[in-house]
Design an enzyme around this catalytic site. Structure first.
Site, PDB file in Angstrom:
ATOM      1  N   ASP A  58       0.840  -1.203   0.000  1.00 53.03           N
ATOM      2  CA  ASP A  58       0.000   0.000   0.000  1.00 53.03           C
ATOM      3  C   ASP A  58       0.878   1.256   0.000  1.00 53.03           C
ATOM      4  O   ASP A  58       0.384   2.387  -0.071  1.00 53.03           O
ATOM      5  CB  ASP A  58      -1.012  -0.002   1.150  1.00 53.03           C
ATOM      6  CG  ASP A  58      -0.365  -0.093   2.510  1.00 53.03           C
ATOM      7  OD1 ASP A  58       0.877  -0.206   2.587  1.00 53.03           O
ATOM      8  OD2 ASP A  58      -1.097  -0.052   3.519  1.00 53.03           O
ATOM      9  N   SER A  59       2.212   1.050   0.023  1.00 60.66           N
ATOM     10  CA  SER A  59       3.141   2.173  -0.179  1.00 60.66           C
ATOM     11  C   SER A  59       2.944   2.761  -1.572  1.00 60.66           C
ATOM     12  O   SER A  59       3.457   3.847  -1.866  1.00 60.66           O
ATOM     13  CB  SER A  59       4.590   1.729   0.018  1.00 60.66           C
ATOM     14  OG  SER A  59       4.865   0.559  -0.723  1.00 60.66           O
ATOM     15  N   ASP A  93      -1.132  -6.098  -0.338  1.00 61.26           N
ATOM     16  CA  ASP A  93      -1.579  -5.471   0.922  1.00 61.26           C
ATOM     17  C   ASP A  93      -3.077  -5.241   0.935  1.00 61.26           C
ATOM     18  O   ASP A  93      -3.644  -4.733  -0.040  1.00 61.26           O
ATOM     19  CB  ASP A  93      -0.911  -4.095   1.080  1.00 61.26           C
ATOM     20  CG  ASP A  93       0.321  -4.140   1.967  1.00 61.26           C
ATOM     21  OD1 ASP A  93       0.460  -5.081   2.770  1.00 61.26           O
ATOM     22  OD2 ASP A  93       1.146  -3.212   1.844  1.00 61.26           O
ATOM     23  N   LYS A 111      -1.454  -9.431   2.706  1.00 60.42           N
ATOM     24  CA  LYS A 111      -0.749  -9.005   3.921  1.00 60.42           C
ATOM     25  C   LYS A 111      -1.633  -7.994   4.637  1.00 60.42           C
ATOM     26  O   LYS A 111      -2.314  -7.200   3.978  1.00 60.42           O
ATOM     27  CB  LYS A 111       0.604  -8.375   3.569  1.00 60.42           C
ATOM     28  CG  LYS A 111       1.313  -7.715   4.765  1.00 60.42           C
ATOM     29  CD  LYS A 111       2.772  -7.436   4.481  1.00 60.42           C
ATOM     30  CE  LYS A 111       3.078  -6.104   3.843  1.00 60.42           C
ATOM     31  NZ  LYS A 111       2.606  -4.906   4.574  1.00 60.42           N
ATOM     32  N   GLU A 120      -1.870  -5.500   8.480  1.00 62.24           N
ATOM     33  CA  GLU A 120      -1.110  -4.980   9.616  1.00 62.24           C
ATOM     34  C   GLU A 120      -1.840  -5.230  10.930  1.00 62.24           C
ATOM     35  O   GLU A 120      -3.059  -5.038  11.007  1.00 62.24           O
ATOM     36  CB  GLU A 120      -0.900  -3.457   9.446  1.00 62.24           C
ATOM     37  CG  GLU A 120      -0.099  -3.089   8.218  1.00 62.24           C
ATOM     38  CD  GLU A 120       0.109  -1.580   8.067  1.00 62.24           C
ATOM     39  OE1 GLU A 120      -0.310  -0.796   8.952  1.00 62.24           O
ATOM     40  OE2 GLU A 120       0.695  -1.193   7.037  1.00 62.24           O
ATOM     41  N   GLU A 147       8.721  -4.351  10.764  1.00 60.87           N
ATOM     42  CA  GLU A 147       9.197  -3.063  10.250  1.00 60.87           C
ATOM     43  C   GLU A 147       9.731  -2.186  11.371  1.00 60.87           C
ATOM     44  O   GLU A 147       9.061  -1.959  12.384  1.00 60.87           O
ATOM     45  CB  GLU A 147       8.045  -2.357   9.501  1.00 60.87           C
ATOM     46  CG  GLU A 147       8.462  -1.030   8.913  1.00 60.87           C
ATOM     47  CD  GLU A 147       7.487  -0.470   7.875  1.00 60.87           C
ATOM     48  OE1 GLU A 147       6.505  -1.160   7.517  1.00 60.87           O
ATOM     49  OE2 GLU A 147       7.732   0.671   7.427  1.00 60.87           O
TER      50      GLU A 147
HETATM   51  O1  KIV Z   1       3.553  -1.165   1.698  1.00 57.67           O
HETATM   52  C1  KIV Z   1       4.742  -1.522   1.777  1.00 57.67           C
HETATM   53  O2  KIV Z   1       5.582  -1.203   0.926  1.00 57.67           O
HETATM   54  C2  KIV Z   1       5.135  -2.321   2.928  1.00 57.67           C
HETATM   55  C3  KIV Z   1       6.595  -2.618   3.121  1.00 57.67           C
HETATM   56  C4  KIV Z   1       7.324  -1.411   3.529  1.00 57.67           C
HETATM   57  C5  KIV Z   1       6.827  -3.757   4.025  1.00 57.67           C
HETATM   58  O3  KIV Z   1       4.299  -2.721   3.688  1.00 57.67           O
END
Ligand code: KIV
Length: 272
Positions: free
Chosen positions: A52-53, A91, A121, A123, A190
């Site tokens: 989600d980055s 994510d 994934k 959180e 992280e």
């Molecule tokens: O969204 C992302 O890029 C991440 C990584 C930094 C692990 O969750």
């Protein structure tokens, strides 16, 4: 140090567990589009994270919060079309799983069906226990994410190192064990102290992939745009830049602009 590597035609969640057993470190990078994925996958990265980055890197938002489920699916499907070898983890974005386990399952199914990704994934620890169970019961592989959890940035207020204090470290260890017991196939840690990350990695049978978590874990993940130096304003201590694409691309584009202005481009060989 050279490590004997087994060749994987396609990396699966099972391969990752095997890599941990064989003490082969796992490489993971982000990707959000087709062209970048061709490079990231072709170079031999084990896991591609459609993170989600993308909210920061691709859309320019300050946080990861604004990106939507449909936008994640758009990115993930482009990645899926390009990757031949890597395991693709997607994510679950903020707001697509926090309200209840049913919503979490619904969002995960939508990602799996519409993008073709291989795993999701999300959180958090204890707070999302029921959601993780529900998703796993549907046969969807789940990767956990503890330590700095950017979707909770407004709760913590900063992006500084997490779990430095005993109480938070103990909670993290409990959450990690819980995620393994529930059946998660891997865990991202992280920005936590290296010693703590190593302790967690050694106490679990599933792989622990670190970002800013030292080298005592089972693998590493970075945001590709950061490690190739395409971004240049974000400079955390944990980041190693393998190239300086920002400068190289700026120079190339400036040269192109100059060549257009001076009618150097296109030349005789570059036209019909
Ligand atoms: O969204 C992302 O890029 C991440 C990584 C930094 C692990 O969750």
């Amino acid at each position: 140090m050279s490590v004997a590597k087994k060749e994987y035609k396609r990396v699966t969640v099972k391969s990752l567990i095997e890599m941990k057993k064989n003490r082969e470190k796992i490489s993971m990078l982000t990707s959000y589009d087709y062209t970048m994925t061709k490079i990231v996958d072709g170079a031999g990265t084990d896991v591609i994270l459609v993170g989600d980055s993308a909210s920061n890197v691709m859309a320019g938002h300050e946080t990861t919060l604004p990106i939507t489920l449909d936008q994640m699916i758009y990115h993930a499907s482009s990645v899926v079309r390009a990757a031949k070898r890597a395991l693709i983890v997607v994510d679950l974005p903020f707001g697509s799983y926090q309200s209840d386990p049913k919503e979490a399952l619904h969002s995960s199914i939508k990602i799996m069906k519409q993008s073709g990704g291989h795993a999701i994934k999300l959180e958090g620890g204890k707070e999302i226990k029921e959601s993780v169970k529900r998703i796993l019961n549907a046969g969807i592989p789940v990767m956990g994410h503890l330590g700095l959890t950017p979707q909770s940035i407004y709760k913590f207020g900063t992006y500084t190192v997490r779990a430095k204090e005993e109480e938070e470290a103990e909670k993290l260890k409990k959450d990690a064990l819980m995620l393994e017991r529930l059946g998660c196939f891997a865990l991202v840690l992280e920005k936590v102290p290296a010693k703590l990350a190593q302790e967690v990695a050694e106490s679990l049978t599933i792989p622990v992939i670190g970002i800013g978590a030292g080298n005592g874990v089972d693998g590493q993940v970075l945001v590709t745009h950061d490690m190739v130096g395409m971004t240049h304003e974000f400079n955390p201590r944990f980041l190693r830049r393998y190239m300086n694409l920002y400068e190289d691309m700026t120079a190339a584009i400036a040269q192109y602009c100059a060549d257009v202005k001076s009618v150097d481009f296109p030349n005789k060989d570059e036209q019909y």
